[in-house]
Enzyme design. Structure first.
Site, PDB file in Angstrom:
ATOM      1  N   ARG A  50      59.997  90.945  29.659  1.00 17.19           N
ATOM      2  CA  ARG A  50      59.272  92.367  29.337  1.00 17.19           C
ATOM      3  C   ARG A  50      60.389  93.398  29.106  1.00 17.19           C
ATOM      4  O   ARG A  50      60.554  94.281  29.897  1.00 17.19           O
ATOM      5  CB  ARG A  50      58.492  92.687  30.794  1.00 17.19           C
ATOM      6  CG  ARG A  50      57.188  91.804  31.063  1.00 17.19           C
ATOM      7  CD  ARG A  50      56.579  91.983  32.219  1.00 17.19           C
ATOM      8  NE  ARG A  50      57.529  91.459  33.153  1.00 17.19           N
ATOM      9  CZ  ARG A  50      57.387  91.547  34.306  1.00 17.19           C
ATOM     10  NH1 ARG A  50      56.218  91.957  35.089  1.00 17.19           N
ATOM     11  NH2 ARG A  50      58.361  91.059  35.347  1.00 17.19           N
ATOM     12  N   ASP A  52      61.961  96.755  27.745  1.00 13.23           N
ATOM     13  CA  ASP A  52      61.667  98.213  27.951  1.00 13.23           C
ATOM     14  C   ASP A  52      61.555  98.815  26.430  1.00 13.23           C
ATOM     15  O   ASP A  52      61.784  98.455  25.647  1.00 13.23           O
ATOM     16  CB  ASP A  52      62.864  99.100  28.671  1.00 13.23           C
ATOM     17  CG  ASP A  52      62.776  98.475  30.209  1.00 13.23           C
ATOM     18  OD1 ASP A  52      61.677  98.705  30.773  1.00 13.23           O
ATOM     19  OD2 ASP A  52      64.113  98.703  30.660  1.00 13.23           O
ATOM     20  N   ARG A 198      71.797  96.774  30.847  1.00  5.57           N
ATOM     21  CA  ARG A 198      72.116  98.351  30.595  1.00  5.57           C
ATOM     22  C   ARG A 198      72.894  98.961  31.717  1.00  5.57           C
ATOM     23  O   ARG A 198      73.935  99.516  31.500  1.00  5.57           O
ATOM     24  CB  ARG A 198      70.716  99.031  30.408  1.00  5.57           C
ATOM     25  CG  ARG A 198      69.882  98.562  28.999  1.00  5.57           C
ATOM     26  CD  ARG A 198      68.847  99.023  29.055  1.00  5.57           C
ATOM     27  NE  ARG A 198      68.671 100.568  29.124  1.00  5.57           N
ATOM     28  CZ  ARG A 198      67.568 101.336  29.279  1.00  5.57           C
ATOM     29  NH1 ARG A 198      66.421 100.763  29.309  1.00  5.57           N
ATOM     30  NH2 ARG A 198      67.494 102.625  29.069  1.00  5.57           N
TER      31      ARG A 198
END
Lengths: 253, 253
Positions: A50, A52, A198
């Site tokens: 999923r 972002d 990230r």
């Protein structure tokens, strides 16, 4: 019902993320609406990862169950025709066994995080890189990265909104390489925590700048505290580049 | 007056082309307006190549004359700050001799034309490639391309609106290479006619598809007739990747 496995490329820029949501367009909804327009049914599309808002994919994988059996090439052509002009392209469809689940069958997810490391901002790649003007020592980043490889508690690199039951993950690969002005961070694991790549990229950037030592990454990991690691790198540098599955037995159908 | 040589990257998508024009934004005007905002003067910016609407550049070169002497790094930073958020980035500025002229001193222009050769449309690279779904035999394209290398009358590959005095040009390099789904056509010459690279790309695509023979390119060239060659490939696949100059003597200033 026939289960199909889809491989999907997308530009994440105009989307609120992979997952269907009320207040923003999503890649999942774009695919479901494309099915609705030509297949006369609106199936659930289940993705492997999923991603972002703003995150891109070269090869996201999803599965979908359809009432009707389709020739895979016709399914791809119809989907792409109905996805236009949205920046989502179905690269491949294939009939999958009933046991195949895009999310739960996945054994490996591969991501690349891209940093444009030069003084001048990005013109051509503005929505595809993180622009870091200060010179980064990519070899220091690569050395620091190795402390994260293996099975670890990644609490320090996990979003406070992460809903995974456990902060333990096995990072199989974390490799930093430079080609000219571009630094790529390659990461592979069976699964990742929310924002894990990230947060790792944002932390390695501090090492590359010399604001943190190479050894600091180990301390940040050991702290098991999100505030011990670096900030979250922006979404637009992140690409889901592949998903790995066990070899499937030949479909009986 | 101080003459500066600029190296510039841009995404051609939102622009009507390099050259200042009345009805569309241009890269030249974007740069001139950026100068006007911080330098208190609005100098003429002269580019090496007047790229068309939608054509990109990794390293366009331009020159500009300024009343005031600037530190090159400060000039770059000020320009980039005032170009934002337009997709134009100045990569380098350096003081150039008075004799330097971005257009007339250039000895070589290098272009790359990019074709995405797969069934599925481009999602991430939609504005950066020509999408050709039919399989292309890139090795046939490469073989055909060699017939164009050298000094030739390129009337067949020249836009009807081309204003050059002569259709003679020396094509120093024309190379077709494939990497996965991407086919790149590399071209280098002292100068090009209007639409020359795009008309060559559109013709080589017909050879790659098998709709024309490898030998047809020579016939199209010999015909000296625009209608003998293939159609013009779309602008968004074209990149100006570099401009070559003779080595300049060290500036006295």
């Amino acid at each position: 019902m026939y289960r199909y496995r889809l491989t999907i490329e997308y530009d994440g820029t105009p989307f609120g993320g992979w997952q269907r949501q009320n207040n923003a367009p999503s890649i999942q909804a774009a695919l479901e609406e494309a099915f609705a327009r030509f297949a006369g049914e609106r199936p659930l599309v289940v993705g492997a990862g999923r991603t972002d808002a703003g995150v891109h994919a070269l090869a996201q994988v999803a599965h979908v169950d359809l009432q009707r059996r389709w020739r895979p090439d016709r399914l791809v052509a119809a989907l792409n025709a109905h996805l236009r002009p949205q920046p989502v392209a179905v690269l491949e469809a294939r009939l999958a066994g009933e046991g195949f689940h895009a999310r739960f069958s996945a054994r490996e997810r591969r991501y690349v995080y891209r940093i444009l490391n030069r003084r001048a901002p990005a013109a051509l790649e503005a929505a595809r890189v993180w622009h870091v003007p200060a010179p980064l020592a990519s070899e220091h980043m690569q050395e620091a990265a190795q402390a994260l490889v293996g099975r670890n508690d990644f609490t320090s690199f996990r979003s406070s909104e992460c809903q995974a039951a456990s902060p333990l993950r096995t990072l199989d690969l974390l490799h930093v390489r430079r080609a000219g002005d571009l630094i790529e961070i390659h990461a592979a694991a069976r699964s990742f925590l929310h924002h894990q790549v990230r947060n790792i990229a944002g932390s390695l950037k501090l090492v590359g700048e010399g604001r943190r030592s190479i050894g600091w990454i180990s301390e940040a990991l050991a702290a098991r505290d999100r505030s011990a690691a670096g900030p979250t790198a922006p979404a637009q540098g992140l690409f889901l580049v592949g998903v790995g599955y066990p070899v499937e037995p030949l479909s009986a159908s």
